[in-house]
Design a protein around this motif. Structure first.
Motif, mmCIF file in Angstrom:
data_model
loop_
_atom_site.group_PDB
_atom_site.id
_atom_site.type_symbol
_atom_site.label_atom_id
_atom_site.label_comp_id
_atom_site.label_asym_id
_atom_site.label_seq_id
_atom_site.Cartn_x
_atom_site.Cartn_y
_atom_site.Cartn_z
ATOM 1 N N LEU A 25 40.428 43.108 36.460
ATOM 2 C CA LEU A 25 40.862 43.876 37.790
ATOM 3 C C LEU A 25 40.396 43.203 39.016
ATOM 4 N N TYR A 26 39.828 41.999 38.992
ATOM 5 C CA TYR A 26 39.638 41.415 40.361
ATOM 6 C C TYR A 26 40.577 40.592 40.791
ATOM 7 N N ALA A 27 40.926 40.189 41.986
ATOM 8 C CA ALA A 27 41.805 39.322 42.623
ATOM 9 C C ALA A 27 41.329 38.266 42.273
ATOM 10 N N GLU A 28 42.132 36.989 42.056
ATOM 11 C CA GLU A 28 41.916 35.623 41.812
ATOM 12 C C GLU A 28 40.898 35.097 42.992
ATOM 13 N N SER A 29 41.083 35.560 44.206
ATOM 14 C CA SER A 29 40.261 35.037 45.180
ATOM 15 C C SER A 29 38.879 35.710 45.023
#
Length: 92
Positions: A25-29
């Motif tokens: 659910l988290y962006a790669e950044s």
């Protein structure tokens, strides 16, 4: 197997516990997205006092493994042996 409450009780004696959303659910950044290479839960990531990742695991197969991993990280066995070797030698 240990329930979530039992795991929290055991692990909170030696660790700060932070429950997060599934990694996918988290962006790669995002810092939490970069913290794990696994995309599904449960994922346990252990950091040392400086924030360096010392162990990442998909959870525990049984209570013995949960105890062993707790000891492996809490007593810093990771500095001198691999988890696989530690688990093989851990008492039944």
């Amino acid at each position: 197997m240990l329930s979530g409450g039992e795991l929290r009780k055991r692990y909170s004696t030696d660790f700060v516990i932070y429950e997060a959303d599934p990694p996918a659910l988290y962006a790669e950044s995002h810092e939490l997205g970069r913290l794990t290479s696994l995309q599904f839960t449960p994922v346990f990531v252990f950091l040392d006092a400086s924030g360096k990742k010392v162990l990442e695991t998909r959870g525990f197969r049984n209570e013995r493994e949960a105890k062993a991993i707790h000891e492996f990280v809490a007593k810093r066995h990771y500095l001198k042996t691999e988890l696989r070797e530690f688990l093989a030698a851990y008492p039944q």
